[in-house]
Enzyme design. Structure first.
Site, PDB file in Angstrom:
ATOM      1  CE  LYS A 103      -2.003  30.332 -14.189  1.00  0.00           C
ATOM      2  NZ  LYS A 103      -3.171  29.666 -14.788  1.00  0.00           N
ATOM      3  CD  GLU A 158      -2.903  28.658 -22.328  1.00  0.00           C
ATOM      4  OE1 GLU A 158      -3.688  28.216 -21.486  1.00  0.00           O
ATOM      5  OE2 GLU A 158      -1.686  28.396 -22.329  1.00  0.00           O
ATOM      6  CE  LYS A 287      -5.668  30.629 -10.283  1.00  0.00           C
ATOM      7  NZ  LYS A 287      -6.238  30.097 -11.544  1.00  0.00           N
ATOM      8  CB  CYS A 376     -42.117  21.202 -19.983  1.00  0.00           C
ATOM      9  SG  CYS A 376     -41.386  22.384 -21.145  1.00  0.00           S
ATOM     10  CB  CYS A 379     -45.145  22.474 -23.617  1.00  0.00           C
ATOM     11  SG  CYS A 379     -44.294  21.002 -22.971  1.00  0.00           S
ATOM     12  CB  CYS A 396     -39.505  19.140 -22.054  1.00  0.00           C
ATOM     13  SG  CYS A 396     -41.166  19.036 -22.773  1.00  0.00           S
TER      14      CYS A 396
END
Length: 646
Positions: A103, A158, A287, A376, A379, A396
């Site tokens: 699948k 697909e 599945k 951040c 820095c 940031c």
């Protein structure tokens, strides 16, 4: 909770998730979370004997994007009935001839041929009609454009991207795709065909719609393969269900899969069984059950990307995920963390999505004690939260952040900007880490570290000398390349060229004079130079003019040369864009596509305008009215795509 209320809630949740998945290619949840909600809804419908209108259990999930040409399918493209129980599969196949196949997890596409020539490609869409992606399909490398079969032929398959290609593309992206399925779908629907060309899409056939007068579907697939198509691998007829499952493990296949399809082989039997509004009765999907593993969350790591996006990663005690020792998994964004109510020390459940990608499924403790960074991690600068498409992300805002510096340097030295051979992203990162690079100007002082470079791993004397030579060579440049390399927001290659032309064809002194005039709107009169672009360059100048003065000392500017021998498809055409967009992420992206194809973009409709792009062609807006008055064509995004791809 009242059962009917829960039915409504589940239906709404799944519909919303389905639109994000099929319509936007931006999943709101993992496949497992979607399947769990779907299974809960299905069970509740059976229990209550109530199915609401629009329930995803009776309607194919999928959406047609406005703007593509819509094409009706020759027969409805339905889903497969699904189960996670092999006993249901055994009951389904009973004594009938059947085979198993993967699948595939991509974007379902129909292809049509006439007189042996490829004529059309169509997405599944909503199952009744799909989107015409014919031109995009021409860039699928394994899709034949001519075949030996001269009758009309229609195939279903697909559109997928292999795991190797997925990794190759993601390594260069600041915000990587979460799964090859999203990458394949987003690529095939991309408006820039150059992007499709650079990505290795594949088309894998799983069904022949055309009746080729052969009852066996598996034999028909072999015939299709002999015409030059790649077909989905399938098992021998009448293997046992267990044998099929053993033969079709996901790690055996190059493309992503999310289960196994059990298909009745007889075409006549399949047609006699008919279909529901949701699925054909001749096939059933098994599945894979994603096995959950418990572990302890040790940390949430935050990493700043080169655009300033700060990405969260779950760090947990090592766990064996189906043979892969794993300690980390992406947490996507802040909304994802909030939904899980995470906290350090919590017991979480993790799994390998489709047996490949590590994911955090749930949080058993739900302490919700996690902390949002206020600085951040790269820095230490200030951060701010954005909320786009109902997903919260952290960014940031320090313009001098070293993570951002890398992205700017990569752009500055790129081929269309200053063009310095040998300064790859990896090399730039190494030099930043060594403290040698903190600005554009520092590039021109790397020769001071020549002896140290000779000692670095992978840096021989010859390569270092060649790099220094390339840096020195780049000092001779043009104003348009220089401006483009500065990473000024909204100022792309076309705008940089227009600015350079207006400055005596590349006079940097005149550029400085224009930018230094008080209260002016620099370059506002140029073709395609709108108010937002003007505001952007003014804002940039205020904060960067001192760095600009210092940087230009390193360059010798020559007059820009316009290569008149190369005529692009949109050359000499001026576009105005108005209204909401359906395909492009934002207006800047559309502007960049126009500029890359040689066109220009203006902020207002005038007699010079070639086309007004507006998805609402019948709108009574001021721009539409003015275009009508001036006799200027109004085109949709779909028509624009046809223009650049025809």
């Amino acid at each position: 909770m009242d059962n009917i209320k829960r039915l409504k809630e589940l239906t709404g949740q799944i519909q919303k998730a389905a639109y994000a998945y099929y319509g936007l290619d931006r999943p709101l949840m993992t496949d497992k979370e979607y399947d769990d909600l779907y299974d809960e809804l299905s069970a509740l419908e059976k229990e209550t004997n109530c199915v609401l209108s629009g329930s995803p259990t009776i309607k194919v999930q999928g959406f047609v994007l406005d703007g593509f040409t819509k094409v009706k399918h020759t027969k409805p493209m339905l889903s497969a009935n699904k189960t996670k129980d092999t006993k249901e599969i055994e009951k389904f196949v009973t004594n009938n001839r059947f085979y198993g196949s993967y699948k595939l997890d991509g974007l379902t596409v129909v292809v049509r041929y006439k007189n042996g020539e490829f004529t059309q490609g169509i997405t599944r869409g909503n199952g009744i009609e799909g989107e015409d992606v014919t031109e995009q399909c021409r860039f699928i490398k394994n899709l034949p454009m001519s075949i030996p079969y001269k009758n009309n032929l229609e195939l279903r398959g697909e559109c997928v991207i292999s795991w190797d290609e997925f990794k190759r593309i993601n390594k260069d992206l600041d915000i990587p795709f979460s799964h090859p399925r999203n990458l394949a779908a987003g690529t095939l629907r991309n408006l820039d065909l150059n992007i499709i060309k650079d990505r290795n899409l594949s088309f894998v056939v799983f069904e022949c719609v055309t009746d080729m007068k052969e009852d066996s579907k598996s034999e028909t697939l072999i015939d299709v393969h002999n015409m030059g198509f790649e077909i989905v691998p399938f098992t021998k007829l009448n293997s046992t269900v267990d044998q099929v499952c053993d033969a079709l493990q996901p790690e055996f296949y190059q493309y992503p899969t999310d289960g196994v399809i059990f298909e009745l082989d007889s075409r006549k039997l399949s047609e006699s069984l008919g279909a529901t509004s949701h699925h054909e009765c001749c096939r059933m999907a098994l599945k894979w059950e994603d096995e959950l593993y418990e572990t302890k969350l040790n940390d949430i790591e935050w990493n700043t990307s080169k655009t300033g996006l700060i990405n969260p990663v779950a760090v947990f005690e090592a766990v064996d995920l189906d043979g892969a020792i794993t300690t980390r998994a992406t947490l996507h964004n802040i909304s994802y963390i909030e939904n899980l109510q995470l906290g350090i020390g919590d017991t979480i459940q993790v799994y390998r999505a489709n047996m490949v990608i590590p994911k955090v499924h749930s949080n058993l403790t739900m302490s919700n004690t996690w902390k949002l960074p206020d600085k951040c991690p790269c820095c230490g600068g200030d951060v701010e939260m954005h909320n786009e498409n109902e997903s919260k992300t952290l960014h940031c805002i320090n313009p001098d952040c070293k993570a951002k510096l890398l992205g700017k340097l990569v752009h500055f030295v790129s081929k269309n900007a200053i063009n310095i051979d040998g300064l790859s992203e990896q090399t730039l990162q190494k030099f930043i880490n060594l403290g040698w690079l903190n600005s554009f100007r520092d590039i021109y002082y790397l020769s001071e570290y020549k002896k140290e470079m000779y000692k670095l791993d992978g840096f021989g004397k010859k390569s270092v000398d060649k790099l220094i030579e390339s840096i020195e060579k780049s000092r001779n440049t043009t104003l348009d390349r220089f401006i483009y390399g500065l990473c000024i927001p909204l100022i792309g290659r076309t705008a940089s060229k227009e600015i350079s032309k207006s400055c005596a064809n590349g006079n940097v002194g005149q550029f400085i004079t224009i930018m230094s005039l008080e209260g002016n709107q620099p370059f506002i009169g140029l073709d395609g130079f709108g108010k937002e672009m003007c505001n952007s360059i003014v804002h940039w100048w205020i904060y960067n003019k001192q760095n600009f003065y210092e940087l230009i000392e390193e360059f010798n500017f020559r007059e820009s040369v316009n290569n008149g021998n190369v005529k692009q498809v949109l050359e000499d055409k001026i576009f105005v864009i108005t209204g909401s967009l359906k395909f492009y992420k934002n207006r800047d992206e559309l502007v960049n596509v126009i500029e890359r194809n040689g066109g220009k973009v203006s902020g207002s409709v005038s007699a010079k305008t070639s086309y007004l792009i507006n998805n609402d062609v019948a709108s009574t807006s001021g721009k539409n009215k003015k275009a009508h008055d001036l006799g200027i064509p109004i085109i949709s995004e779909g028509e624009f795509i046809q223009m650049i791809t025809s």
